[in-house]
Design a protein around this motif. Sequence first.
Motif, mmCIF file in Angstrom:
data_model
loop_
_atom_site.group_PDB
_atom_site.id
_atom_site.type_symbol
_atom_site.label_atom_id
_atom_site.label_comp_id
_atom_site.label_asym_id
_atom_site.label_seq_id
_atom_site.Cartn_x
_atom_site.Cartn_y
_atom_site.Cartn_z
ATOM 1 N N VAL A 1 16.270 -5.076 54.187
ATOM 2 C CA VAL A 1 16.064 -5.663 52.861
ATOM 3 C C VAL A 1 16.313 -4.617 51.777
ATOM 4 C CG1 VAL A 1 14.346 -6.692 51.329
ATOM 5 C CG2 VAL A 1 14.479 -7.428 53.707
ATOM 6 N N MET A 2 15.808 -3.422 51.981
ATOM 7 C CA MET A 2 16.022 -2.339 51.001
ATOM 8 C C MET A 2 17.503 -1.989 50.899
ATOM 9 S SD MET A 2 13.341 -1.534 49.422
ATOM 10 C CE MET A 2 13.712 0.049 48.740
ATOM 11 N N CYS A 3 18.178 -1.939 52.031
ATOM 12 C CA CYS A 3 19.607 -1.624 52.043
ATOM 13 C C CYS A 3 20.399 -2.681 51.275
ATOM 14 C CB CYS A 3 20.088 -1.517 53.484
ATOM 15 S SG CYS A 3 21.810 -1.004 53.618
ATOM 16 N N VAL A 4 20.097 -3.938 51.501
ATOM 17 C CA VAL A 4 20.774 -5.025 50.797
ATOM 18 C C VAL A 4 20.471 -4.961 49.300
ATOM 19 C CG1 VAL A 4 20.848 -7.547 50.523
ATOM 20 C CG2 VAL A 4 20.907 -6.545 52.808
ATOM 21 N N ALA A 5 19.237 -4.665 48.942
ATOM 22 C CA ALA A 5 18.860 -4.569 47.525
ATOM 23 C C ALA A 5 19.603 -3.426 46.837
ATOM 24 C CB ALA A 5 17.350 -4.379 47.394
ATOM 25 N N VAL A 6 19.696 -2.285 47.494
ATOM 26 C CA VAL A 6 20.405 -1.140 46.917
ATOM 27 C C VAL A 6 21.893 -1.455 46.772
ATOM 28 C CG1 VAL A 6 21.130 1.238 47.366
ATOM 29 C CG2 VAL A 6 18.736 0.594 47.640
ATOM 30 N N LEU A 7 22.488 -2.064 47.781
ATOM 31 C CA LEU A 7 23.902 -2.431 47.697
ATOM 32 C C LEU A 7 24.155 -3.445 46.580
ATOM 33 C CD1 LEU A 7 24.905 -2.649 51.454
ATOM 34 C CD2 LEU A 7 25.648 -0.966 49.780
ATOM 35 N N ALA A 8 23.263 -4.406 46.416
ATOM 36 C CA ALA A 8 23.417 -5.392 45.349
ATOM 37 C C ALA A 8 23.304 -4.734 43.973
ATOM 38 C CB ALA A 8 22.369 -6.492 45.496
ATOM 39 N N ALA A 9 22.343 -3.837 43.808
ATOM 40 C CA ALA A 9 22.176 -3.139 42.526
ATOM 41 C C ALA A 9 23.381 -2.253 42.232
ATOM 42 C CB ALA A 9 20.893 -2.317 42.538
ATOM 43 N N ALA A 10 23.870 -1.535 43.247
ATOM 44 C CA ALA A 10 25.034 -0.665 43.043
ATOM 45 C C ALA A 10 26.273 -1.492 42.710
ATOM 46 C CB ALA A 10 25.270 0.182 44.280
ATOM 47 N N SER A 11 26.442 -2.626 43.356
ATOM 48 C CA SER A 11 27.588 -3.492 43.063
ATOM 49 C C SER A 11 27.521 -4.036 41.648
ATOM 50 C CB SER A 11 27.637 -4.645 44.062
ATOM 51 O OG SER A 11 27.851 -4.158 45.362
ATOM 52 N N ALA A 12 26.341 -4.458 41.212
ATOM 53 C CA ALA A 12 26.175 -4.968 39.853
ATOM 54 C C ALA A 12 26.485 -3.882 38.827
ATOM 55 C CB ALA A 12 24.762 -5.502 39.662
ATOM 56 N N PHE A 13 26.001 -2.672 39.077
ATOM 57 C CA PHE A 13 26.290 -1.564 38.172
ATOM 58 C C PHE A 13 27.790 -1.274 38.132
ATOM 59 C CE2 PHE A 13 27.080 2.950 37.480
ATOM 60 C CZ PHE A 13 26.542 3.089 36.211
ATOM 61 N N GLY A 14 28.447 -1.287 39.275
ATOM 62 C CA GLY A 14 29.889 -1.029 39.335
ATOM 63 C C GLY A 14 30.695 -2.057 38.572
ATOM 64 N N VAL A 15 30.339 -3.320 38.737
ATOM 65 C CA VAL A 15 31.047 -4.383 38.017
ATOM 66 C C VAL A 15 30.834 -4.244 36.516
ATOM 67 C CG1 VAL A 15 31.065 -6.888 37.616
ATOM 68 C CG2 VAL A 15 31.037 -6.000 39.944
ATOM 69 N N LEU A 16 29.614 -3.992 36.096
ATOM 70 C CA LEU A 16 29.322 -3.813 34.669
ATOM 71 C C LEU A 16 30.064 -2.610 34.098
ATOM 72 C CD1 LEU A 16 27.668 -4.666 32.181
ATOM 73 C CD2 LEU A 16 25.892 -3.093 32.958
ATOM 74 N N HIS A 17 30.063 -1.512 34.818
ATOM 75 C CA HIS A 17 30.750 -0.298 34.358
ATOM 76 C C HIS A 17 32.246 -0.545 34.232
ATOM 77 C CE1 HIS A 17 32.633 3.652 34.605
ATOM 78 N NE2 HIS A 17 31.524 4.112 34.050
ATOM 79 N N ARG A 18 32.827 -1.206 35.198
ATOM 80 C CA ARG A 18 34.263 -1.477 35.165
ATOM 81 C C ARG A 18 34.629 -2.418 34.018
ATOM 82 N NH1 ARG A 18 38.335 -0.591 39.039
ATOM 83 N NH2 ARG A 18 40.133 -1.862 38.583
ATOM 84 N N ARG A 19 33.771 -3.372 33.731
ATOM 85 C CA ARG A 19 34.030 -4.296 32.631
ATOM 86 C C ARG A 19 33.993 -3.608 31.274
ATOM 87 N NH1 ARG A 19 31.281 -9.971 32.041
ATOM 88 N NH2 ARG A 19 33.263 -10.814 31.465
ATOM 89 N N ARG A 20 33.078 -2.664 31.114
ATOM 90 C CA ARG A 20 32.909 -1.991 29.822
ATOM 91 C C ARG A 20 33.906 -0.860 29.616
ATOM 92 N NH1 ARG A 20 27.011 -0.652 28.196
ATOM 93 N NH2 ARG A 20 28.138 -0.369 26.279
ATOM 94 N N SER A 21 34.441 -0.296 30.674
ATOM 95 C CA SER A 21 35.356 0.837 30.570
ATOM 96 C C SER A 21 36.665 0.409 29.919
ATOM 97 C CB SER A 21 35.629 1.418 31.959
ATOM 98 O OG SER A 21 36.480 2.531 31.854
#
Length: 137
Positions: free
Chosen positions: A5-25
Amino acid sequence: MTGIVMCVAVLAAASAFGVLHRRRSGRVRVRVRDDGKRLGAAELGGALGERATLVQFSSAFCAPCRATRRVLGEVAGVVPGVTHVEIDAEEHLDLVRRLDILKTPTVLVLDADGRIVRRATGQPRKEEVIAALGEAV
């Protein structure tokens, strides 16, 4: 089970951050902190454009900086009265600190008087730069 569960949560948070960062760049936008800041020919190492100036902060080993240089050069060649100035961020640390440049490439769009009207962090798209120039004039 908790580890999965922790692994999935970390992967989901990292993916969300990556998508947001790529959109704003590379997006050209207005920053409130840039309001009223001006750059002159002495700080830029070249003359301001008649209509607008595209100021690019770069560093030596920055791959997106080369692509950004090409895009801004094309825009300056197509739009009359627009000048492109490239500044080495490592050689102008005082200016980088004063303007809150946090990464390269950073592009500032200046109006004819040298006021900062738009900013893009990352590699901007040609269409967005041209649209920002239309608002700067």
